[in-house]
Design a protein around this motif. Structure first.
Motif, PDB file in Angstrom:
ATOM      1  N   THR A 150       0.895  -1.272   0.141  1.00 23.89           N
ATOM      2  CA  THR A 150       0.154   0.270   0.048  1.00 23.89           C
ATOM      3  C   THR A 150       0.897   1.176   0.124  1.00 23.89           C
ATOM      4  N   GLU A 151       2.266   1.082   0.333  1.00 23.59           N
ATOM      5  CA  GLU A 151       3.091   2.261   0.452  1.00 23.59           C
ATOM      6  C   GLU A 151       4.188   2.113  -0.065  1.00 23.59           C
ATOM      7  N   PRO A 152       4.364   1.613  -1.550  1.00 24.65           N
ATOM      8  CA  PRO A 152       5.617   1.303  -2.032  1.00 24.65           C
ATOM      9  C   PRO A 152       6.709   2.541  -1.929  1.00 24.65           C
ATOM     10  N   LYS A 153       8.004   2.348  -1.951  1.00 26.06           N
ATOM     11  CA  LYS A 153       9.043   3.084  -1.891  1.00 26.06           C
ATOM     12  C   LYS A 153       9.110   3.557  -3.372  1.00 26.06           C
ATOM     13  N   ILE A 154       9.080   2.628  -4.435  1.00 26.66           N
ATOM     14  CA  ILE A 154       8.886   2.835  -5.756  1.00 26.66           C
ATOM     15  C   ILE A 154       7.653   2.521  -6.412  1.00 26.66           C
ATOM     16  N   ASP A 155       6.925   3.077  -6.598  1.00 23.04           N
ATOM     17  CA  ASP A 155       5.558   2.808  -7.124  1.00 23.04           C
ATOM     18  C   ASP A 155       5.501   2.470  -8.473  1.00 23.04           C
ATOM     19  N   ALA A 166      12.840  -5.334  -4.794  1.00 21.86           N
ATOM     20  CA  ALA A 166      13.822  -5.696  -3.451  1.00 21.86           C
ATOM     21  C   ALA A 166      13.856  -4.254  -2.771  1.00 21.86           C
ATOM     22  N   GLN A 167      13.757  -3.259  -3.323  1.00 19.97           N
ATOM     23  CA  GLN A 167      13.616  -1.947  -2.409  1.00 19.97           C
ATOM     24  C   GLN A 167      12.286  -1.734  -1.684  1.00 19.97           C
ATOM     25  N   ASN A 168      11.258  -2.358  -2.443  1.00 21.27           N
ATOM     26  CA  ASN A 168       9.868  -2.207  -1.640  1.00 21.27           C
ATOM     27  C   ASN A 168       9.641  -3.180  -0.619  1.00 21.27           C
ATOM     28  N   ARG A 169      10.462  -4.199  -0.542  1.00 22.62           N
ATOM     29  CA  ARG A 169      10.416  -5.173   0.632  1.00 22.62           C
ATOM     30  C   ARG A 169      11.396  -4.772   1.643  1.00 22.62           C
TER      31      ARG A 169
END
Length: 178
Positions: A150-155, A166-169
């Protein structure tokens, strides 16, 4: 065999070593990231090893404790070795700020259903909280919340690269009380 010793005031230490034997030197200092270096088999003579330590990079703002990203492997909630190293920095911060309370926010990548990702991120938040508790932080000072994707670092939605996924995990550490 593991040998532990302290350096002299110049940061040096001397060891007698066996020829034709490899060694791994691990260096720690509470205010620095740990580091290691391998010394391959030495036939004779002297060898010198220089291991430089980087200062711990922890930023404490009014709203969060910023560490290097705590990444998780795909479809897993266990704490990785890299994650443990970063979480140990949070342990130190929380010991330096004995009234600080932290909310761990954990996230997933875009793969899987929303329900699956929410469950996985909750497991990641709980794994993170449990790790901190295992290091002596009182459970009353910690809470965790999984947010799935719901709040990805990279959308990047469904077209994410492996690196973007990987950056979103990741986990983030919000200060509830300082």
């Amino acid at each position: 065999m593991i040998a532990t010793t302290q350096t002299n005031s110049s940061g040096e230490v001397m060891y007698d070593i066996n020829c034709n034997t490899s060694y791994i030197f691990q260096v720690t200092n509470p205010d620095y990231d740990p580091a290691s270096s391998t010394v391959e088999k030495v036939k004779s003579g002297r060898t010198s090893v220089v291991i430089e330590l980087d200062p711990i990079e922890v930023i404490v703002t009014e709203t969060e404790v910023i560490l290097k990203n705590i990444y998780f492997e795909f479809n897993k909630s266990n704490i990785t070795e890299q994650g443990a190293t970063e979480l140990d920095k949070l342990v130190k911060v929380m010991k330096d700020y004995p009234t600080m309370e932290i909310l761990v926010k954990s996230h997933t990548d875009s793969k899987g259903t929303s329900a699956y990702n929410l469950n996985l991120s909750n497991q990641r938040a709980q794994s993170t909280v449990q790790y901190l508790i295992s290091k002596g932080i009182a459970k009353e000072r910690l809470s965790g919340k999984g947010l799935g994707f719901t709040e990805p670092k990279i959308d990047c939605k469904e077209n994410c690269t492996d690196e973007q996924d990987a950056q979103n995990r990741r986990s983030e550490f919000l200060i509830v009380k300082k």
